[in-house]
Design a protein around this motif. Sequence first.
Motif, PDB file in Angstrom:
ATOM      1  N   ILE A  76     -18.077  30.086 -71.311  1.00 28.36           N
ATOM      2  CA  ILE A  76     -18.116  28.625 -71.309  1.00 28.36           C
ATOM      3  C   ILE A  76     -17.025  28.087 -70.395  1.00 28.36           C
ATOM      4  N   ASP A  77     -17.447  27.232 -69.469  1.00 28.05           N
ATOM      5  CA  ASP A  77     -16.503  26.549 -68.581  1.00 28.05           C
ATOM      6  C   ASP A  77     -15.978  25.335 -69.338  1.00 28.05           C
ATOM      7  N   ARG A  78     -14.764  25.443 -69.847  1.00 31.13           N
ATOM      8  CA  ARG A  78     -14.181  24.376 -70.658  1.00 31.13           C
ATOM      9  C   ARG A  78     -13.874  23.125 -69.835  1.00 31.13           C
ATOM     10  N   TRP A  79     -13.958  23.220 -68.515  1.00 27.46           N
ATOM     11  CA  TRP A  79     -13.809  22.044 -67.650  1.00 27.46           C
ATOM     12  C   TRP A  79     -15.132  21.298 -67.521  1.00 27.46           C
ATOM     13  N   GLY A  80     -16.222  21.970 -67.849  1.00 25.43           N
ATOM     14  CA  GLY A  80     -17.517  21.325 -67.894  1.00 25.43           C
ATOM     15  C   GLY A  80     -18.265  21.217 -66.582  1.00 25.43           C
ATOM     16  N   LEU A  81     -17.788  21.872 -65.534  1.00 25.75           N
ATOM     17  CA  LEU A  81     -18.449  21.743 -64.238  1.00 25.75           C
ATOM     18  C   LEU A  81     -19.543  22.776 -63.989  1.00 25.75           C
ATOM     19  N   PHE A  82     -19.326  24.002 -64.401  1.00 24.16           N
ATOM     20  CA  PHE A  82     -20.199  25.085 -63.964  1.00 24.16           C
ATOM     21  C   PHE A  82     -20.830  25.856 -65.117  1.00 24.16           C
ATOM     22  N   ASN A  83     -21.200  25.157 -66.152  1.00 27.02           N
ATOM     23  CA  ASN A  83     -21.917  25.791 -67.254  1.00 27.02           C
ATOM     24  C   ASN A  83     -23.399  25.884 -66.926  1.00 27.02           C
ATOM     25  N   PRO A  84     -24.060  26.911 -67.454  1.00 23.42           N
ATOM     26  CA  PRO A  84     -25.510  26.984 -67.254  1.00 23.42           C
ATOM     27  C   PRO A  84     -26.190  25.830 -68.003  1.00 23.42           C
TER      28      PRO A  84
END
Length: 156
Positions: A131-139
């Motif tokens: 999980i990308d906790r920055w929210g940019l590169f999640n599927p």
Amino acid sequence: MFEDDDDFIDPKTLPIYQKGKEIFDTVKQICDLIPEDNEELAFTQSIMLDDAMMLTVKVAGATGAGLYDIKMENAAIIRKAARDLMVQNHTLEMFGFKEVHYFQVVRELIEEYRLLFIDWVASFDPWDYAIDRWGLFNPPGVGPFDKDPDDDIPMD
């Protein structure tokens, strides 16, 4: 090392990598025509070569990475470099580069690269992710505040 790994893909065999190399070689040939005594053009030359290099370097980086978010991060850097490179003809023209007409070849190659890029990104495995906790590169369907399923795996 990695060559023994069944999942290893040599990035140099990928069509997108090969097209990126072709773009770099073309940009290099154009940059070789830039007069050395023009400071603005020399700076632009440096930027162009950096951007052109990203088209292969970041493909190699993404190919070596397993995780979706790392692949997507590399893809975003590639996209920015290609888009920046696409408009450098305006800078060259503004600073008096006489051979700016050659840059149309680069623009055509970047369009071919863009089409390869679309297929390449579509090939990324969205199930191989952290999980990308920055929210940019999640599927698709995964958010930065989602519970990590790995948290349920016992550590003993």
